[in-house]
Design a protein around this motif. Structure first.
Motif, PDB file in Angstrom:
ATOM      1  N   PRO A   1       0.282  11.652   0.942  1.00 13.80           N
ATOM      2  CA  PRO A   1       1.002  12.932   0.977  1.00 13.80           C
ATOM      3  C   PRO A   1       0.262  14.092   0.322  1.00 13.80           C
ATOM      4  N   HIS A   2      -0.691  13.808  -0.576  1.00 13.61           N
ATOM      5  CA  HIS A   2      -1.357  14.885  -1.310  1.00 13.61           C
ATOM      6  C   HIS A   2      -2.782  15.092  -0.803  1.00 13.61           C
ATOM      7  N   PRO A   3      -3.161  16.341  -0.508  1.00 11.71           N
ATOM      8  CA  PRO A   3      -4.503  16.618   0.011  1.00 11.71           C
ATOM      9  C   PRO A   3      -5.622  16.133  -0.900  1.00 11.71           C
ATOM     10  N   ALA A   4      -5.448  16.264  -2.222  1.00  6.85           N
ATOM     11  CA  ALA A   4      -6.492  15.836  -3.155  1.00  6.85           C
ATOM     12  C   ALA A   4      -6.737  14.339  -3.049  1.00  6.85           C
ATOM     13  N   PHE A   5      -5.661  13.580  -2.890  1.00  2.93           N
ATOM     14  CA  PHE A   5      -5.827  12.138  -2.752  1.00  2.93           C
ATOM     15  C   PHE A   5      -6.470  11.793  -1.412  1.00  2.93           C
ATOM     16  N   ARG A   6      -6.108  12.496  -0.362  1.00  3.69           N
ATOM     17  CA  ARG A   6      -6.705  12.228   0.945  1.00  3.69           C
ATOM     18  C   ARG A   6      -8.214  12.442   0.896  1.00  3.69           C
ATOM     19  N   ARG A   7      -8.641  13.525   0.214  1.00  2.00           N
ATOM     20  CA  ARG A   7     -10.080  13.770   0.074  1.00  2.00           C
ATOM     21  C   ARG A   7     -10.750  12.653  -0.724  1.00  2.00           C
ATOM     22  N   LYS A   8     -10.091  12.229  -1.788  1.00  2.00           N
ATOM     23  CA  LYS A   8     -10.673  11.178  -2.630  1.00  2.00           C
ATOM     24  C   LYS A   8     -10.759   9.854  -1.884  1.00  2.00           C
TER      25      LYS A   8
ATOM     26  N   THR B   1     -11.288   0.925 -17.913  1.00  2.53           N
ATOM     27  CA  THR B   1      -9.870   0.862 -18.281  1.00  2.53           C
ATOM     28  C   THR B   1      -8.971   1.462 -17.204  1.00  2.53           C
ATOM     29  N   ALA B   2      -9.419   2.538 -16.581  1.00  4.66           N
ATOM     30  CA  ALA B   2      -8.585   3.198 -15.573  1.00  4.66           C
ATOM     31  C   ALA B   2      -8.303   2.257 -14.405  1.00  4.66           C
ATOM     32  N   VAL B   3      -9.313   1.546 -13.938  1.00  6.11           N
ATOM     33  CA  VAL B   3      -9.102   0.601 -12.840  1.00  6.11           C
ATOM     34  C   VAL B   3      -8.211  -0.539 -13.298  1.00  6.11           C
ATOM     35  N   ALA B   4      -8.425  -1.032 -14.511  1.00  2.48           N
ATOM     36  CA  ALA B   4      -7.599  -2.126 -15.037  1.00  2.48           C
ATOM     37  C   ALA B   4      -6.128  -1.722 -15.076  1.00  2.48           C
ATOM     38  N   GLU B   5      -5.849  -0.496 -15.475  1.00  6.59           N
ATOM     39  CA  GLU B   5      -4.460  -0.025 -15.532  1.00  6.59           C
ATOM     40  C   GLU B   5      -3.880   0.113 -14.128  1.00  6.59           C
ATOM     41  N   ALA B   6      -4.684   0.574 -13.185  1.00  6.36           N
ATOM     42  CA  ALA B   6      -4.202   0.696 -11.806  1.00  6.36           C
ATOM     43  C   ALA B   6      -3.926  -0.680 -11.210  1.00  6.36           C
ATOM     44  N   VAL B   7      -4.778  -1.648 -11.515  1.00 12.79           N
ATOM     45  CA  VAL B   7      -4.561  -3.017 -11.040  1.00 12.79           C
ATOM     46  C   VAL B   7      -3.272  -3.580 -11.622  1.00 12.79           C
ATOM     47  N   GLU B   8      -3.052  -3.362 -12.907  1.00 17.06           N
ATOM     48  CA  GLU B   8      -1.818  -3.845 -13.545  1.00 17.06           C
ATOM     49  C   GLU B   8      -0.588  -3.202 -12.931  1.00 17.06           C
TER      50      GLU B   8
ATOM     51  N   ALA C   1       0.831  -1.209   0.000  1.00 15.62           N
ATOM     52  CA  ALA C   1       0.000   0.000   0.000  1.00 15.62           C
ATOM     53  C   ALA C   1       0.863   1.255   0.000  1.00 15.62           C
ATOM     54  N   ALA C   2       1.919   1.250   0.819  1.00 14.38           N
ATOM     55  CA  ALA C   2       2.803   2.414   0.894  1.00 14.38           C
ATOM     56  C   ALA C   2       3.520   2.649  -0.430  1.00 14.38           C
ATOM     57  N   GLU C   3       3.962   1.577  -1.076  1.00 11.28           N
ATOM     58  CA  GLU C   3       4.665   1.711  -2.353  1.00 11.28           C
ATOM     59  C   GLU C   3       3.718   2.207  -3.451  1.00 11.28           C
ATOM     60  N   CYS C   4       2.477   1.752  -3.418  1.00 10.02           N
ATOM     61  CA  CYS C   4       1.505   2.226  -4.409  1.00 10.02           C
ATOM     62  C   CYS C   4       1.217   3.717  -4.206  1.00 10.02           C
ATOM     63  N   LEU C   5       1.140   4.142  -2.957  1.00 12.78           N
ATOM     64  CA  LEU C   5       0.971   5.571  -2.683  1.00 12.78           C
ATOM     65  C   LEU C   5       2.161   6.365  -3.203  1.00 12.78           C
ATOM     66  N   ARG C   6       3.350   5.856  -2.924  1.00  9.04           N
ATOM     67  CA  ARG C   6       4.562   6.567  -3.352  1.00  9.04           C
ATOM     68  C   ARG C   6       4.643   6.682  -4.862  1.00  9.04           C
ATOM     69  N   ALA C   7       4.248   5.607  -5.561  1.00  5.12           N
ATOM     70  CA  ALA C   7       4.325   5.591  -7.025  1.00  5.12           C
ATOM     71  C   ALA C   7       3.164   6.325  -7.681  1.00  5.12           C
ATOM     72  N   GLY C   8       2.120   6.596  -6.928  1.00  6.01           N
ATOM     73  CA  GLY C   8       0.988   7.340  -7.476  1.00  6.01           C
ATOM     74  C   GLY C   8       0.119   6.561  -8.428  1.00  6.01           C
ATOM     75  N   VAL C   9       0.074   5.235  -8.287  1.00  4.80           N
ATOM     76  CA  VAL C   9      -0.660   4.424  -9.258  1.00  4.80           C
ATOM     77  C   VAL C   9      -2.174   4.598  -9.153  1.00  4.80           C
ATOM     78  N   TRP C  10      -2.648   5.167  -8.044  1.00  4.75           N
ATOM     79  CA  TRP C  10      -4.096   5.363  -7.860  1.00  4.75           C
ATOM     80  C   TRP C  10      -4.518   6.824  -8.040  1.00  4.75           C
ATOM     81  N   ASN C  11      -3.594   7.693  -8.376  1.00  2.00           N
ATOM     82  CA  ASN C  11      -3.868   9.128  -8.346  1.00  2.00           C
ATOM     83  C   ASN C  11      -4.936   9.581  -9.334  1.00  2.00           C
TER      84      ASN C  11
END
Length: 222
Positions: free
Chosen positions: A138-145, A57-64, A15-25
């Motif tokens: 780390p990003h407020p926009a992501f925290r809200r989302k 497609t967006a979720v599929a790419e995030a999963v990949e 989870a921490a690495e995915c946050l750092r890489a921004g794969v869910w942004n």
């Protein structure tokens, strides 16, 4: 304190690495819930689907991208002789997305052997993890989302009513003793019944199983 130390889940490092890489942004709130569900889902037995249904497609790419990070993570863990992070599973992604966008439970679970009780438990785990991401990202926009995603899943749970005959717990009195009757009569095939038995096996206290006349067909599959 690093992000990983503030995330409490079996796959905290992932989870921490995915946050750092921004794969869910780039995901919207339902998409984020769908993608993050792969960090809490644990399929039963050999039920893992190598090509799970994706909502878009967006979720599929995030999963990949999440799977790619997990692959690199496990290589590093093996190299340093550390416990290996278990593989994430996206088998709930479509159902979570449908749930977070307001679909009824019977439509979400249609075609699946997943019991309603199991789905609700996964949703509660997901809400907890999304809440943590909403605190540590780390990003407020992501925290809200992340908080919006948790709220979307929670709204569905607030309106949840068990499908008749599917993992519905009823409090009864039997022979003068309080008991919990789990109505799982919705299940109509051997695999579903075996999954229901697994759920019963996790419950505390003495357990009784009342089976229908076709129980022999289930026994023949074991």
């Amino acid at each position: 304190m690093c992000i990983r130390d503030r995330i409490y889940t079996e796959r905290d490092l992932l989870a921490a690495e995915c946050l750092r890489a921004g794969v869910w942004n780039t995901l919207d709130a339902p998409g984020l819930a769908a993608a993050v569900s792969m960090l809490v889902h644990e399929p039963r037995r050999d039920d893992a689907d190598p090509s799970p249904r994706m909502p878009n497609t967006a979720v599929a790419e995030a999963v990949e991208a999440t799977m790619a990070i997990w692959s690199g993570l496990t290589e590093a863990e093996q190299h340093h002789h550390l416990p290996v992070t278990s593989a994430p599973d996206a088998g709930l992604a479509w159902m979570i997305h449908a749930w977070a966008t307001g679909r009824r439970l019977e439509l979400v679970l249609r075609g699946s052997d997943l019991a309603a009780g199991d789905f609700v438990r996964r949703c509660k785990q997901l809400i907890d993890l999304l809440g943590q991401l909403g605190e540590v990202a780390p990003h407020p926009a992501f925290r809200r989302k992340a908080r919006q995603a948790a709220d979307a899943v929670l709204r569905g749970l607030a309106a949840f009513r068990p499908v008749a005959g599917r993992s519905r717990a009823l409090e009864i009195v039997w022979q003068g003793r309080a008991a919990t009757l789990v109505d799982d009569s919705y299940n109509a095939n051997p695999d579903s019944v075996l999954a229901a038995i697994d759920v019963l096996a996790e419950l505390p206290g003495p357990r009784w199983l009342h089976s229908a006349s076709w129980w022999s067909s289930v026994r023949g599959t074991t």
